[in-house]
Design a protein around this motif. Structure first.
Motif: not given
Length: 64
Positions: A49-55
């Protein structure tokens, strides 16, 4: 009235985040982006997910 909705920060498993960024993409277009905008292009897991990629990026490059 109810209070405004504030999403809670999500904690991700660091071993999962280490797998999200698969490999850097090295091509003419990616090199052009890197030179012009100081950005790096990576191949990522399709299920990420975008949140996982950012993290994952924040974890790998220690950026907050």
């Amino acid at each position: 009235m109810s209070a405004a909705f504030k999403p809670q920060p999500t904690k991700f498993d660091t071993s999962r985040l280490a797998q999200v960024l698969v490999e850097p993409i090295v091509s003419e277009k990616a090199t052009s982006v890197a030179e012009k905008h100081r950005q790096v292009v990576y191949k990522v897991l399709r299920a990420a997910t975008q949140q996982e990629i950012k993290a994952a990026v924040e974890l790998m490059f220690a950026h907050k």
